[in-house]
Scaffold this motif. Structure first.
Motif, mmCIF file in Angstrom:
data_model
loop_
_atom_site.group_PDB
_atom_site.id
_atom_site.type_symbol
_atom_site.label_atom_id
_atom_site.label_comp_id
_atom_site.label_asym_id
_atom_site.label_seq_id
_atom_site.Cartn_x
_atom_site.Cartn_y
_atom_site.Cartn_z
ATOM 1 N N ILE A 55 -11.134 2.758 -4.234
ATOM 2 C CA ILE A 55 -10.212 1.667 -3.887
ATOM 3 C C ILE A 55 -8.773 2.113 -4.142
ATOM 4 O O ILE A 55 -8.451 2.608 -5.223
ATOM 5 N N ASP A 56 -7.927 1.943 -3.153
ATOM 6 C CA ASP A 56 -6.514 2.285 -3.303
ATOM 7 C C ASP A 56 -5.779 1.132 -3.969
ATOM 8 O O ASP A 56 -6.255 -0.009 -3.981
ATOM 9 N N THR A 57 -4.618 1.408 -4.541
ATOM 10 C CA THR A 57 -3.887 0.378 -5.282
ATOM 11 C C THR A 57 -3.197 -0.631 -4.369
ATOM 12 O O THR A 57 -2.628 -1.611 -4.860
ATOM 13 N N ASP A 58 -3.250 -0.418 -3.053
ATOM 14 C CA ASP A 58 -2.822 -1.447 -2.101
ATOM 15 C C ASP A 58 -4.001 -2.319 -1.672
ATOM 16 O O ASP A 58 -3.821 -3.267 -0.906
ATOM 17 N N PHE A 59 -5.195 -1.961 -2.124
ATOM 18 C CA PHE A 59 -6.429 -2.740 -1.936
ATOM 19 C C PHE A 59 -6.893 -2.824 -0.484
ATOM 20 O O PHE A 59 -7.664 -3.707 -0.127
#
Length: 347
Positions: free
Chosen positions: A135-139
């Protein structure tokens, strides 16, 4: 009498992904006696379903060595890039959905879907990721994975990522090691709460556990962890963590991994079912009858010889009956408590 059971954690999809692609589906559907779970053995044992983990393994690392090192190194494995984690997660998800198309299992998003699968005698699978590296921190990938069926997330495996830090594979230590959740980790918890995605605290360190407890509106859940007072491994839960889980109406799934059961922390098959019953006794005392379930760690850990694989689960359930646990309580531990939690969190 066969008591149906729901398992809180397995790594079967990773085992299948690591096989030649032409053999993956057949390995599960027909089985060949390797690994811990395949469809014939699951059906024979009374397995109703479980949380099927997508675990992105460490790169350039022998996972068996990490898990079974007698020294239990204090150093965490290196962090994993989102692109690498997402690639392996997609690979495991692809295996799962191919098996669904073949009729070998049913990917379930709600308790009602689990019950419907059970009525059809289909193996119910919940899409879980172990370690949120994909999961990326921009979701953005969270939204995509959710649309694909993701309903449960373990924030960390035993390493650090953008959201939090896991505990190392160390014995005779407290899990209070390392920093808490990042701001992105706290936001991940809030988003999962809003989406109906369960947060799994297994592998997360104590500071991260405290942060989840402070941020989350959901019951606290550790899908595959044991009692630190019996086996003082960093992976296990200390008294205050068990009390926090009970306060929220949460659940702990009994981990079958020998090194998380034994007081000496050794990963050896010479581990008796009675020790598993001892952990269940302690969990029931700490959490109440509604707070205890199963979380085997099949295909991801070394099993006690009397259990060996999924066909050994009825032996554990029978040992609980023999200990004086009534059939109603054993059925709750085996199945009912997970169904209740899924319904509470996912609907």
């Amino acid at each position: 009498m066969t008591i149906p059971f729901f398992d809180g954690h397995n790594d079967t999809l990773l085992r299948l992904l690591e096989a030649p692609i032409a053999e993956q589906d057949k390995l599960f559907i027909e089985g060949n006696g390797t690994g811990h779970i395949d469809l014939p053995r699951a059906k024979a044992a009374g397995m109703a379903g479980g949380f099927f983990a997508m675990f992105p393994p460490p790169l350039k690392s022998n996972l068996a060595t990490v898990a079974n090192s007698p020294g239990l190194s204090p150093n965490l494995p290196p962090e994993l890039a989102v692109t690498d984690a997402l690639a392996s997660t997609n690979g495991m998800a692809s295996v799962m959905f191919r098996l669904e198309r073949a009729g070998a299992l049913a990917v379930c998003r709600t308790a009602a879907e689990i019950r419907a699968a059970m009525e059809k005698d289909a193996l119910a699978a919940i899409f879980h990721i172990e370690g949120a590296e994909a999961i990326d921190t921009d979701f953005r990938s969270l939204d995509v994975l959710y649309a694909a069926g993701l309903r449960s997330i373990g924030i960390s495996w035993s390493r650090a990522n953008a959201f939090g830090t896991g505990v190392p594979f160390r014995h005779n230590v407290d899990p209070d090691i390392g920093p808490g959740l990042s701001d992105a980790g706290k936001e991940l918890v809030r988003r999962c709460n809003a989406m109906g995605v369960m947060i799994d605290l297994s592998h997360l360190n104590a500071a991260g556990f405290r942060d989840v407890a402070a941020v989350s509106s959901h019951p606290l859940v550790a899908t595959h962890s044991n009692v630190h007072a019996i086996c003082p491994h960093a992976r296990n839960l200390v008294d205050w963590q068990l009390a926090a889980i009970r306060e929220t109406g949460g659940i702990v799934g009994l981990n079958f991994a020998t090194g998380f059961l034994r007081p000496d922390g050794k990963f050896t098959t010479d581990t008796d079912i009675e020790l598993m019953v001892r952990h269940v006794d302690a969990l029931v005392k700490a959490l109440g009858e509604d707070g205890v379930a199963l979380g085997s760690d099949f295909d991801g850990a070394q099993m006690p010889a009397p259990i060996a694989d999924v066909t050994g689960v009825p032996k554990l359930l029978q040992a609980l009956l023999d200990k004086g646990y009534g059939e109603q309580l054993v059925t709750k531990i085996a199945l009912g408590n997970w169904l209740r939690m899924v319904e509470t969190v996912m609907g």
